[in-house]
Every structure is written in structure tokens, then in C-alpha cells.
Design a protein around this motif. Structure first.
Motif, mmCIF file in Angstrom:
data_model
loop_
_atom_site.group_PDB
_atom_site.id
_atom_site.type_symbol
_atom_site.label_atom_id
_atom_site.label_comp_id
_atom_site.label_asym_id
_atom_site.label_seq_id
_atom_site.Cartn_x
_atom_site.Cartn_y
_atom_site.Cartn_z
ATOM 1 N N GLN B 60 -18.552 20.369 11.881
ATOM 2 C CA GLN B 60 -19.636 20.467 13.072
ATOM 3 C C GLN B 60 -20.561 20.679 12.671
ATOM 4 O O GLN B 60 -21.315 20.462 14.040
ATOM 5 N N LYS B 61 -21.097 21.197 11.844
ATOM 6 C CA LYS B 61 -22.510 21.096 12.188
ATOM 7 C C LYS B 61 -23.000 19.750 11.726
ATOM 8 O O LYS B 61 -24.071 19.823 12.301
ATOM 9 N N ASN B 62 -22.426 19.088 10.727
ATOM 10 C CA ASN B 62 -22.700 17.555 10.756
ATOM 11 C C ASN B 62 -23.214 17.231 12.100
ATOM 12 O O ASN B 62 -23.852 16.213 12.449
ATOM 13 N N ALA B 63 -22.076 17.199 13.124
ATOM 14 C CA ALA B 63 -22.230 15.944 14.121
ATOM 15 C C ALA B 63 -22.836 17.406 15.064
ATOM 16 O O ALA B 63 -23.946 15.832 15.960
ATOM 17 N N PHE B 64 -23.679 18.361 15.109
ATOM 18 C CA PHE B 64 -24.931 18.633 16.076
ATOM 19 C C PHE B 64 -26.429 17.878 14.766
ATOM 20 O O PHE B 64 -27.159 17.719 15.664
ATOM 21 N N ASN B 65 -26.081 18.070 13.862
ATOM 22 C CA ASN B 65 -27.016 17.787 13.102
ATOM 23 C C ASN B 65 -27.815 16.197 13.811
ATOM 24 O O ASN B 65 -29.074 15.651 14.134
ATOM 25 N N VAL B 66 -26.521 15.223 13.849
ATOM 26 C CA VAL B 66 -26.733 13.707 13.608
ATOM 27 C C VAL B 66 -27.326 13.938 15.307
ATOM 28 O O VAL B 66 -28.073 13.214 15.402
ATOM 29 N N LEU B 67 -26.589 15.083 16.413
ATOM 30 C CA LEU B 67 -27.332 14.563 17.792
ATOM 31 C C LEU B 67 -28.539 15.011 17.821
ATOM 32 O O LEU B 67 -28.928 14.351 18.891
ATOM 33 N N LEU B 68 -28.741 15.860 17.345
ATOM 34 C CA LEU B 68 -30.270 16.600 17.404
ATOM 35 C C LEU B 68 -31.172 15.516 16.408
ATOM 36 O O LEU B 68 -31.952 15.317 17.244
ATOM 37 N N PHE B 69 -30.947 15.476 15.230
ATOM 38 C CA PHE B 69 -32.188 14.502 14.457
ATOM 39 C C PHE B 69 -31.813 12.834 14.335
ATOM 40 O O PHE B 69 -32.784 12.494 13.632
ATOM 41 N N LYS B 70 -30.843 12.076 14.486
ATOM 42 C CA LYS B 70 -30.700 11.388 14.506
ATOM 43 C C LYS B 70 -30.262 10.520 15.263
ATOM 44 O O LYS B 70 -30.223 9.537 15.842
ATOM 45 N N GLY B 71 -29.267 11.302 16.656
ATOM 46 C CA GLY B 71 -29.076 9.928 17.974
ATOM 47 C C GLY B 71 -27.589 8.741 16.972
ATOM 48 O O GLY B 71 -27.642 8.527 16.063
#
Lengths: 306, 153
Positions: B60-71
């Protein structure tokens, strides 16, 4: 002693007057809070040279499609909390003012952009394909955003609704716009971020007035520099982050097609207007005994050397 | 005396090091699944942990990390919501502490469904989770907390 006290009191009074003359009025004082002035945006339909907007919008066959497309794009901006100028209201204003009379040579698009004062215009191009060319109905939309002052691209995207067995153009236009709107707004926002970081782009033109006593090859000031050299040096030194890109020059004109100015005054934090940069140019020219008049047509700076 | 100076120097270095923002690494194993409604996105995310709970949380955290910082390329969020990860994490450490450590990210998570069994890998366990995110409200939250600018300048 008493005489000295009187002088001090007088000076204090004078100081307080001079401060109050340039400080914010008590009625509008925001306690130093500065709101960034936002770019103004207008969404306009695509048209070919010479086409009239009114007939485009009221065309019994395709007018509705264009109105729908504009409305959907405006909605996209609203979804990000951004209000755009209303194209139809601006068109009506222009018509009432007689800006589109048959004798007027300027294109309607230029008149609307100029009169609305919009910083950015977004052109919406819609194309509806249906039988017999394809099975079902497919709506294709192209969105392009430009800076009014410089014509610089601010974003461009296109999308298709894909064919559906329906005549509901509104739904299909909405679908096509939904597909690309986030990416389009993100692209625009990336450009805005560049502006926040590197300054906004301004077009600056130096021209010689008819009968001007000087030309760009005249020596000015005390250093023996030519007027053109002085201008180049000054622009390079005073543009935001020293970014002043020369577009070209002739014997009668020096053009900078991309000069960056900050959004905020770097010393005071107040909003920095294009006129403030124009004022700096005028004062510099005055300091080297060159008289100039400055105009600001549609976010540009035109300096006329007298 | 020299020893005391050495100790002070070591403490200072350790202190300064602990002040610097730490960038926790996260997996980029996040793939677009579908888009149901405007402003939402569903992604398939992989997480790792000692047990199922840890692995699901990591996904779950990975999903948010990617949306927030990687796109996620090919989606509406092809550019990250936050432009500069390092700067944002050092400037808004409190926000991210609340967001990730205190689970505030769950307020933007519309659903989370495990889409694989827990798989044992070298000294760890791995799981795939389908996470649906309300990114419209996430973006608004980032705007309100001044991590990103509103649309415009």
C-alpha cells in the motif's frame, strides 16, 4: 535646545508622512500577505483564417459540438479550482464594441485575446466522425495552450472517444476530454512551475521613433559603448537569472523574444508586473541620456527611442 | 583533552547525519490496473515484509510512494504529484510522518484487495495488492498542506 527639539519633531513628522505616502492604505492592509497574481486563461474554439466565431458557434450542424467542447474544457479547469474567462461573453463584448466590423483587418482571434487580456489561450479543436466513414460515432479533440504575449507553447494533447453507437456528442466529447484532461493540465502545470522557478517570458522590442536623433549605432554614455551594446549588456545583466534571448535585430529594431522577469519582486516579495521591468529599462536609458517611451501591448514591452 | 575533542567531533558528525533527511527506498513494482471514475486510479502493487500484514502495508505504501514521487507512465498521473521528493521530504517531514507512519494515507485509499498469496522469498515474504486511490482528494490535501501549488503560479 528647544529649537533642536522642534527640528527633530519636524523631521519625524516628515518621515512618517513619506512612509505613509508609499505604504499600504489602512483599509486594504493585508499585514504583508501577498497573493500571487494568477495567469488568466480563455478557452476558444479552433477556426481557420477568416472564419467568423459567431457563425462557427451558431452553425446548426457543428455549433453545438464546439460549444460542448469549450464547456467541457472549462469544466476541466474548474475541477482544479481555476476559473477561466468566458469565450462567448468576450465575443459578445467585442461585437458590442464593433471590434469585428468588416473594415477591421485584424483577425477575430487576435481581437478577442487582446481585449480579454488573457495571458494564456487554449484552443479546442473538435472533429466528429460518423457513418458512412466509420461505424458509430467518434469524437476527436485537440487541445493546445499558448502564451498570448510570446506565442510560446504551454501544452498540447489530443484524444479520441473511440467509436460508440450513439449520437450523444456531449457524452463523447466529455469522454475524449476526460481521457486527456489530467495529462494536459499536468503539462500546463509543469510549464507554470518552470515560470515560477525561472520567471515568466516577456517579449521586448526596441524601436527607433521616426526622426529619432539616435540610432542603435550611436555612442551613448561615457564608456564609448554603442546604444545597441549598452542595451545588450543591460538586458543580460538585469533579466531574471540573466536570461534574455535575442530574437534578431535590424538597423531600426532590436528584438528580444524571450526575456525572463520574476513573478515576485525579489527584494520586497510583492507581485512583479511587466511595467516594473519596463520602468527599469526606461530609467536605465535615461541614465545614459536616451529618452524613450514605453508601451505594453498584450504583455509585451515596446521601447521607442526618441 | 584530545579525547574529549574527538568525542565532541564524533557526536557532532552523528548529530548532523541524523538531521539529514533520510530517503527510504521503496519498490517501483506498481502497475496501472484501471480507472473507474474521474479522480481515481487502481494499481497493482507489490509489497515485502516478515508477515502478511507487513507485506500488505508495504504494498500500500509503495503504491502511494510511486504516485507521489514517481508517476505512472501511460496514466493520468504520468508525472508525479510531487515534483521534488528530496525537497518535499525534508521540508514537510511532519506531513510524511503522519502520512506514512501514522497511516494517514489510508484516508485516500478507496479499497485494498490482496491479489496474490503470500510468497516466500529469500528471508522475506512477498504479496501483490490491488490498491484503489482517490488521487483527486490526495492532490487537494497536498495543496492544502502546501506541498504542491494549486493549478497556476
Amino acid at each position: 535646545m528647544r529649537y533642536n527639539k522642534l527640528i527633530i519633531a519636524f523631521l519625524l513628522l516628515l518621515n512618517s508622512w513619506s512612509f505613509s505616502a508609499f505604504s499600504q492604505n489602512a483599509a486594504t492592509n493585508s499585514g504583508g500577505q501577498v497573493n500571487q497574481i494568477q495567469p488568466s486563461i480563455i478557452v476558444i474554439p479552433y477556426k481557420t483564417e477568416g472564419q467568423k466565431y459567431r457563425s462557427l458557434l451558431e452553425d446548426p450542424k457543428t455549433g453545438f459540438e464546439k460549444r460542448i467542447a469549450i464547456s467541457r474544457v472549462k469544466e476541466a479547469f474548474s475541477s482544479r479550482g481555476f476559473t477561466t474567462y468566458d469565450f462567448e461573453a468576450e465575443l459578445k463584448k467585442g461585437e458590442t464594441a464593433g471590434a469585428f466590423s468588416a473594415s477591421a483587418q485584424t483577425d477575430e482571434k487576435d481581437v478577442i485575446i487582446k481585449n480579454s487580456g488573457a495571458d494564456i489561450f487554449v484552443v479546442v479543436d473538435i472533429n466528429v466522425l460518423g457513418p458512412p466513414k466509420i461505424d458509430g460515432t467518434d469524437v476527436k479533440i485537440i487541445l493546445k495552450a499558448f502564451e498570448s504575449a510570446t506565442g510560446r507553447d504551454c501544452g498540447s494533447k489530443d484524444a479520441s472517444s473511440t467509436p460508440f453507437y450513439t449520437n450523444d456528442i456531449s457524452k463523447l466529447a466529455g469522454k475524449a476530454i476526460d481521457i486527456m484532461k489530467e495529462a494536459f493540465l499536468n503539462e500546463m502545470q509543469t510549464k507554470f512551475t518552470d515560470i515560477v522557478n525561472n520567471g515568466r517570458s516577456v517579449y521586448v522590442e526596441f524601436v527607433l521613433a521616426q526622426g529619432a536623433k539616435l540610432n542603435f549605432q550611436s555612442e551613448v554614455g561615457t564608456s564609448g559603448d554603442l546604444l545597441s551594446e549598452s542595451i545588450v549588456d543591460w538586458m543580460g545583466k538585469n533579466a531574471f537569472k540573466n536570461y534574455a534571448k535575442k530574437g534578431g535585430s535590424t538597423a531600426l529594431k532590436i528584438i528580444y523574444d524571450d526575456v525572463r522577469i520574476p513573478l515576485k519582486d525579489q527584494a520586497t516579495g510583492m507581485n512583479y508586473e511587466i511595467e516594473s521591468f519596463g520602468r527599469l529599462i526606461r530609467k536605465y536609458l535615461k541614465s545614459i541620456n536616451v529618452l524613450a517611451t514605453i508601451e505594453y501591448p498584450r504583455g509585451q514591452i515596446v521601447v521607442t527611442i526618441n | 583533552m584530545k579525547n574529549v575533542q574527538k568525542i565532541i567531533l564524533i557526536i557532532a558528525i552523528v548529530g548532523l547525519h541524523s538531521c539529514s533527511p533520510k530517503l527510504q527506498s521503496y519498490s517501483a513494482e506498481v502497475n496501472f490496473l484501471y480507472k473507474e471514475a474521474q479522480g481515481t486510479i487502481a494499481v497493482k502493487s507489490t509489497g515485502y515484509g516478515k508477515n502478511q500484514t507487513d507485506a500488505v502495508l508495504d504494498a500500500q505504501k509503495n503504491a502511494f510512494n510511486v504516485l507521489l514521487f514517481k508517476g505512472l507512465p501511460g496514466t493520468e498521473l504520468n508525472v508525479p504529484l510531487i515534483e521534488n521528493e528530496n525537497e518535499a521530504k525534508s521540508k514537510h517531514a511532519a506531513y510524511f510522518k503522519k502520512f506514512f507512519d501514522e497511516m494517514n494515507f489510508k484516508t485516500f485509499m478507496m479499497s485494498s484487495t490482496e491479489s496474490s498469496n503470500l510468497i516466500k522469498i529469500k528471508g522475506n515474504k512477498k504479496i501483490t495488492v490491488d490498491v484503489k486511490v482517490n488521487y483527486n482528494s490526495l492532490r487537494k490535501d497536498l495543496e492544502q498542506n502546501q506541498l504542491i501549488r494549486k493549478f497556476g503560479y
